[in-house]
Design a protein around this motif. Structure first.
Motif, PDB file in Angstrom:
ATOM      1  N   SER A   1      17.188  -6.001  -3.715  1.00 35.71           N
ATOM      2  CA  SER A   1      18.372  -5.413  -2.983  1.00 35.71           C
ATOM      3  C   SER A   1      18.051  -4.106  -2.665  1.00 35.71           C
ATOM      4  N   ASP A   2      18.602  -3.455  -1.824  1.00 32.04           N
ATOM      5  CA  ASP A   2      18.606  -1.958  -1.513  1.00 32.04           C
ATOM      6  C   ASP A   2      17.041  -1.574  -0.819  1.00 32.04           C
ATOM      7  N   PHE A   3      16.462  -2.670  -0.161  1.00 33.49           N
ATOM      8  CA  PHE A   3      15.425  -1.978   0.487  1.00 33.49           C
ATOM      9  C   PHE A   3      15.348  -1.260   1.543  1.00 33.49           C
ATOM     10  N   GLY A   4      16.704  -1.222   2.132  1.00 33.68           N
ATOM     11  CA  GLY A   4      16.856  -0.577   3.400  1.00 33.68           C
ATOM     12  C   GLY A   4      16.669  -1.718   4.651  1.00 33.68           C
ATOM     13  N   SER A   5      16.760  -1.043   5.997  1.00 30.35           N
ATOM     14  CA  SER A   5      16.370  -1.707   6.910  1.00 30.35           C
ATOM     15  C   SER A   5      15.438  -0.928   8.056  1.00 30.35           C
ATOM     16  N   ASP A   6      14.737  -0.078   7.655  1.00 29.68           N
ATOM     17  CA  ASP A   6      13.819   0.850   8.508  1.00 29.68           C
ATOM     18  C   ASP A   6      12.427   0.582   8.163  1.00 29.68           C
ATOM     19  N   ALA A   7      11.821  -0.330   9.083  1.00 29.43           N
ATOM     20  CA  ALA A   7      10.650  -0.925   8.854  1.00 29.43           C
ATOM     21  C   ALA A   7       9.557   0.316   8.658  1.00 29.43           C
ATOM     22  N   THR A   8       9.847   1.353   9.245  1.00 34.15           N
ATOM     23  CA  THR A   8       8.798   2.507   9.042  1.00 34.15           C
ATOM     24  C   THR A   8       8.711   2.986   7.665  1.00 34.15           C
ATOM     25  N   GLY A   9       9.691   2.597   6.800  1.00 35.08           N
ATOM     26  CA  GLY A   9       9.707   3.337   5.767  1.00 35.08           C
ATOM     27  C   GLY A   9       9.211   2.376   4.520  1.00 35.08           C
ATOM     28  N   VAL A  10       8.935   1.197   4.878  1.00 34.69           N
ATOM     29  CA  VAL A  10       8.414   0.299   3.909  1.00 34.69           C
ATOM     30  C   VAL A  10       6.930  -0.071   4.063  1.00 34.69           C
ATOM     31  N   THR A  11       6.143  -0.221   3.161  1.00 35.51           N
ATOM     32  CA  THR A  11       4.853  -0.720   2.981  1.00 35.51           C
ATOM     33  C   THR A  11       4.664  -1.484   1.998  1.00 35.51           C
ATOM     34  N   VAL A  12       3.813  -2.637   2.244  1.00 35.80           N
ATOM     35  CA  VAL A  12       3.357  -3.738   1.398  1.00 35.80           C
ATOM     36  C   VAL A  12       2.015  -3.468   0.953  1.00 35.80           C
ATOM     37  N   PHE A  13       1.422  -3.607  -0.271  1.00 32.80           N
ATOM     38  CA  PHE A  13       0.081  -3.715  -0.600  1.00 32.80           C
ATOM     39  C   PHE A  13       0.038  -4.850  -1.345  1.00 32.80           C
ATOM     40  N   PHE A  14      -1.280  -5.657  -1.267  1.00 35.11           N
ATOM     41  CA  PHE A  14      -1.684  -6.569  -2.179  1.00 35.11           C
ATOM     42  C   PHE A  14      -2.961  -5.931  -2.733  1.00 35.11           C
ATOM     43  N   ASN A  15      -2.836  -5.589  -4.034  1.00 36.62           N
ATOM     44  CA  ASN A  15      -4.156  -4.564  -4.522  1.00 36.62           C
ATOM     45  C   ASN A  15      -4.013  -3.222  -3.637  1.00 36.62           C
ATOM     46  N   ASP A  16      -5.115  -3.000  -3.047  1.00 36.62           N
ATOM     47  CA  ASP A  16      -5.261  -1.799  -2.191  1.00 36.62           C
ATOM     48  C   ASP A  16      -5.285  -2.145  -0.647  1.00 36.62           C
ATOM     49  N   VAL A  17      -5.207  -3.359  -0.267  1.00 34.25           N
ATOM     50  CA  VAL A  17      -5.123  -3.801   1.057  1.00 34.25           C
ATOM     51  C   VAL A  17      -3.646  -3.829   1.471  1.00 34.25           C
ATOM     52  N   GLU A  18      -3.248  -3.259   2.549  1.00 37.08           N
ATOM     53  CA  GLU A  18      -2.193  -3.021   3.084  1.00 37.08           C
ATOM     54  C   GLU A  18      -1.702  -4.326   4.060  1.00 37.08           C
ATOM     55  N   ALA A  19      -0.542  -5.031   3.874  1.00 45.02           N
ATOM     56  CA  ALA A  19      -0.186  -6.097   4.513  1.00 45.02           C
ATOM     57  C   ALA A  19       0.529  -5.838   5.727  1.00 45.02           C
ATOM     58  N   VAL A  20       0.518  -6.556   6.549  1.00 45.86           N
ATOM     59  CA  VAL A  20       1.515  -6.544   7.803  1.00 45.86           C
ATOM     60  C   VAL A  20       2.881  -6.982   7.469  1.00 45.86           C
ATOM     61  N   VAL A  21       3.950  -6.207   7.381  1.00 44.74           N
ATOM     62  CA  VAL A  21       5.571  -6.537   7.173  1.00 44.74           C
ATOM     63  C   VAL A  21       6.000  -7.121   8.377  1.00 44.74           C
ATOM     64  N   GLN A  22       6.430  -8.321   8.234  1.00 41.70           N
ATOM     65  CA  GLN A  22       6.903  -9.032   9.384  1.00 41.70           C
ATOM     66  C   GLN A  22       8.403  -8.726   9.767  1.00 41.70           C
ATOM     67  N   SER A  23       9.142  -8.638   8.684  1.00 39.50           N
ATOM     68  CA  SER A  23      10.644  -8.324   8.947  1.00 39.50           C
ATOM     69  C   SER A  23      11.107  -7.595   7.626  1.00 39.50           C
ATOM     70  N   ILE A  24      12.046  -6.882   7.941  1.00 41.46           N
ATOM     71  CA  ILE A  24      12.896  -6.322   6.727  1.00 41.46           C
ATOM     72  C   ILE A  24      14.215  -6.358   6.709  1.00 41.46           C
ATOM     73  N   ALA A  25      15.127  -6.629   5.829  1.00 43.16           N
ATOM     74  CA  ALA A  25      16.351  -6.467   5.777  1.00 43.16           C
ATOM     75  C   ALA A  25      16.728  -5.919   4.477  1.00 43.16           C
ATOM     76  N   ASP A  26      18.051  -5.602   3.912  1.00 44.36           N
ATOM     77  CA  ASP A  26      18.259  -4.730   2.901  1.00 44.36           C
ATOM     78  C   ASP A  26      18.131  -5.623   1.562  1.00 44.36           C
ATOM     79  N   ASP A  27      18.000  -6.858   1.622  1.00 47.27           N
ATOM     80  CA  ASP A  27      17.825  -7.977   0.483  1.00 47.27           C
ATOM     81  C   ASP A  27      16.696  -8.704   0.519  1.00 47.27           C
TER      82      ASP A  27
END
Length: 102
Positions: free
Chosen positions: A60-86
């Motif tokens: 919850s409370d992830f937001g919906s602005d994809a530019t404000g979210v970054t996902v990493f697996f260890n030190d490698v950045e992942a491609v975020v396909q979609s984002i919603a608040d939950d």
């Protein structure tokens, strides 16, 4: 000598007026929105898989602005396909090595 002083005074005055007219009163810098709540992670699915596995982060409370979210697996950045608040959906990147999301 008086004549030279008057010209330089006028030039100084014109320069000062130009300077102050060029300054803007408002701040045009981009505004950064502060989060209203702390994001909460409730589950990750699946918990393992090869590269390009689609991973869903529920919470919850992830937001919906994809530019404000970054996902990493260890030190490698992942491609975020979609984002919603939950929910955030991301692809496991190549070579995440014993991946642990952060």
């Amino acid at each position: 000598m008086k004549y030279k002083f008057k010209i330089s005074g006028i030039l100084f005055l014109l320069g000062a007026i130009t300077f102050f007219m060029a300054c803007k009163k408002g701040d045009d810098s981009p505004k950064i929105e502060e989060p209203t709540a702390n994001p909460t992670l409730s589950s990750i699915s699946p918990t393992s898989g090869p590269k390009t596995t689609v991973v869903t982060f529920n919470g919850s409370d992830f937001g919906s602005d994809a530019t404000g979210v970054t996902v990493f697996f260890n030190d490698v950045e992942a491609v975020v396909q979609s984002i919603a608040d939950d929910k955030i959906v991301a692809l496991v990147p190549a070579r995440p090595s014993l991946a642990r999301s952060k």
